[in-house]
Enzyme design. Structure first.
Site, PDB file in Angstrom:
ATOM      1  N   CYS A  72      41.739  47.991  37.094  1.00 38.64           N
ATOM      2  CA  CYS A  72      42.787  47.524  38.161  1.00 38.64           C
ATOM      3  C   CYS A  72      44.009  46.895  37.641  1.00 38.64           C
ATOM      4  CB  CYS A  72      41.654  46.560  38.842  1.00 38.64           C
ATOM      5  SG  CYS A  72      40.843  45.172  37.691  1.00 38.64           S
ATOM      6  N   HIS A 135      46.904  40.527  41.442  1.00 36.00           N
ATOM      7  CA  HIS A 135      46.077  40.679  39.900  1.00 36.00           C
ATOM      8  C   HIS A 135      47.074  41.000  38.923  1.00 36.00           C
ATOM      9  CE1 HIS A 135      41.981  40.749  39.496  1.00 36.00           C
ATOM     10  NE2 HIS A 135      41.740  42.118  38.917  1.00 36.00           N
TER      11      HIS A 135
END
Length: 516
Positions: A72, A135
């Site tokens: 990710c 993120h």
């Protein structure tokens, strides 16, 4: 098939109709752990993605689109910088070829030296918003509004939990500069039923932002990075139990419905022909979470965390009514990093010239159906594991995951053991790479014979490309090496107003441990 051509990185408005008076809005729909095989248009048998399937029929389907990393955080850093994670710092040198990301205790994040897409789009008057998962670091210096975004609704980390707020704090959600609550406390996720209203909240945020920008007549960049298909998977009450695929399918159905509403909203406002929309995923489906909490990578090998096709080939659809010919199918080798360069081109901007940009401008492929010659590099941490050139893919290293992790039930390739390919020790093939023809063998089951003339011809071409790539590779400072529990989300900005500040432990920085 269209002839392959070499095209400059930025064609800017050369391919956009002259009648367009202003640069188009840009809407990037980034899914989380959604696999190539999760869409009906890619052959998913339950056919539960009618809106995405219609989006493909009205736009262009990319069959050979990739992420820049099978995990990710690095893939998101690559999308927003147009650069491989090994260049922008989103990798680790703590061990060889390890996947690393940004959990709560990570010290690093996106460096100030990196230029992010929203920061550059400001030059063309764009207002930018991120909805969902950032993120790229959760400490104050890594906040998305310090890196070009004007608005944010979402979270700095994944929705893991619930945590006890003593050993580990629950993850915060932000509106712009300050947290407005935490997952599992103020934003409920029922781990027994999978019920959560987050996708509906993220949908409404998108609709409201689009309406506001349409009214202000300013071009917008919306990065809709939702995470319902990342374990623990969730869906709202109206979608629970609605899929033949269980809870994961419920989440996919809600996402599909939401994207349908976003596209219809653009049409209702009369701005669909001035809005470029691209749908894809950050990495392949997490087979370790399947079948209840993970998706499908179709006929491709393995999944998330690996550099086999299932870990890095993604579903991808481009949609721009009146510009992209309906029903198009492209075999262009694409990458999430191309969304950086393509977006700049749409805005009439050139990519930065003071750094290596790995993304290419996809407008010739999207608008004219051309094929642009380029390789795809498959990185895992600090190692180039494989490269694709044309229909050939050469593995220089193979590794699914360690025997130690595998013996504990961690399996990134369940039911897909291919002898000598899905290895549980890191196997080096730099002298004689394993070579596959992905047209004849998309599942990477049958390596070509080293002695064959086909192998020799293909490797002659690939070896030159790899050598050039390695000679010019200048790695960035690794950001994912150091972890410290003191930097977790104990007291995010705004916690005082909510009475949700927590006391951090004493700082104790250590090398992060990355088992995969």
């Amino acid at each position: 098939m269209a002839k392959a051509v070499l095209v400059p990185l930025c064609l800017c408005w050369a391919l956009v109709p002259a009648a367009a008076a202003a640069p188009p809005n840009i809407l990037l729909l980034l899914m989380d752990d959604m696999g190539w095989g999760d869409l009906g248009v890619f052959g998913e048998p339950s056919k539960e993605t009618p809106n995405l399937d219609q989006m493909a029929s009205e736009g262009m389907l990319f069959l050979d689109f990739y992420t820049a990393n099978p995990l990710c955080s690095p893939s998101r850093a690559a999308l927003l910088t147009g650069r491989l994670p090994v260049r922008n710092g989103f990798y680790t040198t703590n061990a060889h070829a390890r996947n690393a990301y940004t959990p709560q205790d990570i010290v690093g994040g996106i460096p100030d030296s990196e230029l992010l897409l929203p920061e550059l789009l400001k030059k063309a008057g764009y207002i930018s918003k991120i909805i969902g998962k950032w993120h790229l670091g959760h400490r104050p210096q890594f906040h998305p509004l310090k890196h070009g975004f004007d608005e944010w609704f979402g979270s700095p980390n994944c929705h893991f939990g619930p945590f006890d707020n003593r050993a580990l704090p629950n993850i915060p959600l932000y509106r712009d500069w300050e947290m407005i609550g935490r997952y599992y406390e103020d934003f409920k996720i029922d781990l027994k039923t999978g019920e959560a209203n987050l996708t509906q909240i993220y949908l409404q945020e998108a609709l409201d932002f689009i309406s506001k920008q349409q009214a202000s007549q300013q071009p917008f960049f919306l990065y809709w990075a939702i995470d319902a298909t990342h374990a623990p998977v969730y869906a709202s009450k109206q979608f629970l139990g609605s899929s033949q695929r269980g809870l994961y399918g419920d989440a996919v159905r809600e996402i599909d419905d939401s994207i349908g509403k976003i596209l219809k909203h653009l049409q209702k406002l009369g701005i669909s022909e001035n809005t470029f929309v691209f749908f894809t995923s950050d990495n392949g489906a997490a087979l370790i979470s399947a079948p209840k909490q993970g998706g499908s990578n179709g006929r491709f090998l393995c999944g998330k965390q690996t550099t086999f096709e299932g870990g890095m080939r993604e579903p991808a659809i481009a949609w721009w009514p009146g510009h992209i010919p309906a029903g198009g199918v492209s075999h262009q080798l694409g990458n999430v990093m191309d969304l950086f360069t393509t977006s700049l081109s749409l805005a009439g901007l050139q990519p930065p010239s003071d750094r290596q940009i790995d993304g290419i401008d996809l407008l010739p492929a999207v608008l004219q159906g051309k094929l642009i010659d380029r390789p795809i590099f498959y990185y895992r941490g600090n190692e180039m594991m494989a490269v694709r050139v044309g229909l050939y893919k050469a593995h220089y290293w193979t590794w699914s995951n360690s025997w130690e992790e595998y013996s504990k039930g961690v399996d990134f390739c369940p039911g897909q053991n291919v002898s000598g390919v899905t290895t549980h020790t890191q196997e080096e093939h730099t002298t004689l790479p394993l070579l596959f023809h992905l047209g004849r063998d998309p599942g990477e089951k049958y390596p070509l014979s080293f002695a064959s003339s086909e192998y020799q011809r293909a490797m002659e071409q690939i070896s030159v490309i790899v050598e050039q790539h390695k000679v010019t590779m200048v790695p960035g400072e690794p950001q994912l090496n150091v972890c410290d529990k003191a930097v977790m989300n104990w007291s995010p900005p705004g916690c005082e107003k909510l009475g949700k500040c927590l006391k951090p432990p004493k700082s104790d920085p250590k090398k992060c441990f990355w088992p995969h």
